[in-house]
Design a protein around this motif. Sequence first.
Motif, mmCIF file in Angstrom:
data_model
loop_
_atom_site.group_PDB
_atom_site.id
_atom_site.type_symbol
_atom_site.label_atom_id
_atom_site.label_comp_id
_atom_site.label_asym_id
_atom_site.label_seq_id
_atom_site.Cartn_x
_atom_site.Cartn_y
_atom_site.Cartn_z
ATOM 1 N N ILE A 8 0.851 -1.202 0.000
ATOM 2 C CA ILE A 8 0.000 0.000 0.000
ATOM 3 C C ILE A 8 0.885 1.250 0.000
ATOM 4 C CG2 ILE A 8 -1.617 1.366 1.401
ATOM 5 C CD1 ILE A 8 -3.025 -1.286 2.109
ATOM 6 N N THR A 9 1.942 1.225 0.774
ATOM 7 C CA THR A 9 2.867 2.360 0.813
ATOM 8 C C THR A 9 3.495 2.584 -0.564
ATOM 9 O OG1 THR A 9 3.350 1.851 3.096
ATOM 10 C CG2 THR A 9 4.899 3.318 1.994
ATOM 11 N N ARG A 10 3.961 1.487 -1.165
ATOM 12 C CA ARG A 10 4.591 1.625 -2.490
ATOM 13 C C ARG A 10 3.583 2.089 -3.533
ATOM 14 N NH1 ARG A 10 7.438 -3.926 -3.436
ATOM 15 N NH2 ARG A 10 7.610 -3.086 -5.544
ATOM 16 N N ARG A 11 2.359 1.590 -3.443
ATOM 17 C CA ARG A 11 1.309 2.007 -4.375
ATOM 18 C C ARG A 11 1.041 3.506 -4.229
ATOM 19 N NH1 ARG A 11 -2.281 4.635 -5.841
ATOM 20 N NH2 ARG A 11 -4.386 4.157 -6.453
ATOM 21 N N THR A 12 0.949 3.966 -2.982
ATOM 22 C CA THR A 12 0.673 5.382 -2.738
ATOM 23 C C THR A 12 1.759 6.251 -3.351
ATOM 24 O OG1 THR A 12 -0.380 4.733 -0.686
ATOM 25 C CG2 THR A 12 0.174 7.063 -0.900
ATOM 26 N N ASN A 13 2.994 5.803 -3.247
ATOM 27 C CA ASN A 13 4.112 6.600 -3.748
ATOM 28 C C ASN A 13 4.277 6.516 -5.263
ATOM 29 O OD1 ASN A 13 4.722 7.414 -1.177
ATOM 30 N ND2 ASN A 13 6.159 5.729 -0.821
ATOM 31 N N ALA A 14 3.904 5.394 -5.853
ATOM 32 C CA ALA A 14 4.275 5.179 -7.263
ATOM 33 C C ALA A 14 3.127 5.254 -8.266
ATOM 34 C CB ALA A 14 4.959 3.809 -7.397
ATOM 35 N N VAL A 15 1.910 5.078 -7.800
ATOM 36 C CA VAL A 15 0.793 4.914 -8.756
ATOM 37 C C VAL A 15 -0.159 6.096 -8.663
ATOM 38 C CG1 VAL A 15 -1.139 3.418 -9.435
ATOM 39 C CG2 VAL A 15 0.983 2.399 -8.606
ATOM 40 N N ALA A 16 -0.658 6.516 -9.814
ATOM 41 C CA ALA A 16 -1.614 7.632 -9.883
ATOM 42 C C ALA A 16 -2.750 7.420 -8.892
ATOM 43 C CB ALA A 16 -2.176 7.734 -11.298
ATOM 44 N N GLN A 17 -3.038 8.444 -8.097
ATOM 45 C CA GLN A 17 -4.111 8.275 -7.104
ATOM 46 C C GLN A 17 -5.489 8.178 -7.753
ATOM 47 O OE1 GLN A 17 -5.872 11.009 -4.759
ATOM 48 N NE2 GLN A 17 -5.837 12.688 -6.230
ATOM 49 N N GLY A 18 -5.624 8.737 -8.968
ATOM 50 C CA GLY A 18 -6.910 8.676 -9.672
ATOM 51 C C GLY A 18 -7.348 7.269 -10.031
ATOM 52 N N VAL A 19 -6.390 6.348 -10.061
ATOM 53 C CA VAL A 19 -6.720 4.941 -10.294
ATOM 54 C C VAL A 19 -7.156 4.368 -8.949
ATOM 55 C CG1 VAL A 19 -5.850 2.722 -11.131
ATOM 56 C CG2 VAL A 19 -4.888 4.842 -12.041
ATOM 57 N N GLY A 20 -8.445 4.301 -8.728
ATOM 58 C CA GLY A 20 -8.934 3.863 -7.417
ATOM 59 C C GLY A 20 -8.530 2.432 -7.128
ATOM 60 N N THR A 21 -8.099 2.156 -5.899
ATOM 61 C CA THR A 21 -7.767 0.768 -5.540
ATOM 62 C C THR A 21 -8.344 0.411 -4.186
ATOM 63 O OG1 THR A 21 -5.641 1.597 -4.739
ATOM 64 C CG2 THR A 21 -5.604 0.331 -6.781
ATOM 65 N N ARG A 22 -8.584 -0.863 -3.992
ATOM 66 C CA ARG A 22 -8.967 -1.386 -2.696
ATOM 67 C C ARG A 22 -7.725 -1.954 -2.019
ATOM 68 N NH1 ARG A 22 -14.324 -3.369 -2.166
ATOM 69 N NH2 ARG A 22 -13.391 -5.293 -1.433
ATOM 70 N N GLY A 23 -7.919 -2.484 -0.823
ATOM 71 C CA GLY A 23 -6.738 -2.862 -0.032
ATOM 72 C C GLY A 23 -6.333 -4.321 -0.074
#
Length: 429
Positions: A8-23
Motif C-alpha cells: 500500500i505504501t509503495r502504491r501510494t508513492n508510485a501509482v496515480a491516485q486517480g486509479v482507485g484501488t482497494r486494499g
Amino acid sequence: MTNTEELITRRTNAVAQGVGTRGIYAARAQNAELWDVDGKRFIDFAAGIAVNNTGHRHPKLMAAVAQQSEQFTHTCFHVAPYEGYLKLAERLNASTPGSFDKKTMLVTTGAEAVENAVKMARAYTGRSGVIGFSGAFHGRTLLGMALCGKVNPYKKAFGAMPPEVMHAPFPNAMHGVTVEQSIAVLENMLRSSIDPERVAAIIIEPVQGEGGFNIAPPEFLKKLREICDTHGIMLIADEVQAGMARTGKLFAFEHSGVVPDLMVMAKGLAGGFPLSAVTGRAEVVDAAPVGGIGGTYAGNPLSVASANAVFEVIEEEALCERATQIGDMIQSRLKALAERQGMEPVGDVRGLGAMVAFELVTDRESNGPDAPLTGRVIAEAEERGLIILPCGTFGNVVRLLPPLTTPIEQVNEALDILEASIEAAISAG
Ligand code: PMP
C-alpha cells in the motif's frame, strides 16, 4: 509491517491516485477463491468486476491460452490475421440476438468497444448525436465518460464533454421514475433539444452495472426500439457487465426479446484476458471505412483463444442455468434477511440471474441512501474473507458478482459471511 501494508505504501508513492484501488493485494486465485500477499483467503464475489464469470484460471481457458502462446502471442490482426478471431466473430454473430446478417469487430476494453459502436452508428446514419441514460456507465475514454450518467467522479475534473451527447432518465420505480416518465422526457428531448434526425444512437445497459444493478424493464426497451425505428436511430446494447451468461441468459437483452442493432461486449467475454467486441447488423458494422476502426492490440490472440474457450465452458457447464441457480440462492437469502427485525436498513434486493444487489437505506419510507453503512458492510465482509463491491449513483448499493462456477458450498459460505457482515455493520452504526 505486513506485505499488504508495504505494498500500500509503495502504491501510494508510485501509482496515480486517480486509479482507485482497494486494499486487497492479490497473490493468487483459483475459481472463486483469491489469496492475498499475506496468505489470507477470500471468496471473490467481485470476479474482477464481472470478468471471471468462468472463475479464476479455468483449466480450459488456461490450456487454450497456453496452446496459443506456443504458436504466436501477437501479430496484429491488421498485419497477419488469424483464424481464432474469425471463429470468435462467427460465434458472436450466431449467438447475439437478431436473425439478420451480422458482423463483428474485436477490440480490447469495454470503453473501446462502446467508442467503436458509436463510430459505426455515426458512419451508418451520417448523424452525430448519442443519447444515454442517467446512472449509466460506458467507460473512461472521452466519449465513454461523456456517455456516463454520473458526473462525480467520471467527468468531474475533465473539461468539456463532446457535443450532442445527452441523457434521459433511466426508469427506476423504487426511486419514483416510471417507464412512462422516462419515455416522456426522452420524447421531449427529441422535440426540444435535438432533432431526432441528428441522433445516431441510443445506448443502454440492459442492467445498469456501476449505476446500481438497475434492471431496464422489458417494456422500456421495447419502447426504445420503437422510438429508434421511427427515427432511424441505432439501438446499442451495452452488455459489457451484464453479458456472457451473467444474468441467466447469454445476453441480458434476451430477457426482453428486444433486438438491438449493435451489441457491445467485454469483461466475461474472455474470462480474464483483455478483449471486447462489437457485433451487429452487417450493414451498420460495415459502414466504417477500411482502416477507420481497429487497433494494434485489437483482438489479441491469447485473449481470443480464451474467449473461444469461454463459449465452450458456458455451454458445457450450463453456466446460464448456474447463474439463475446462484442468483436465486442469493436473492432468497437476502430477502429473508431483509424481513428480520433490525434489518430495516437492507432495502431493495434485486437482480437478474447472478447479478444481484441490495440497497442500504436510512429508512424504508424515503429509501434514502446510506453510503457510510455500505462502506461498513463491505469492510466487514473483507475482514471476514469475502470480496464484494459497491455501486449505485449514491454509493449505497452492494453488488454481488460471483463467478458462475462457484461451488454451491462456497456460495453458502459467502452468504453466511455476508449475513454476519450486514449484522455487524448495522449494529456498529
Ligand atoms: N460499459 C459497462 C456497462 C461497464 O460496466 C464498463 C466497465 N465497468 C464499461 C462499459 C467499460 O469497460 P472498460 O472498463 O473495460 O473500459
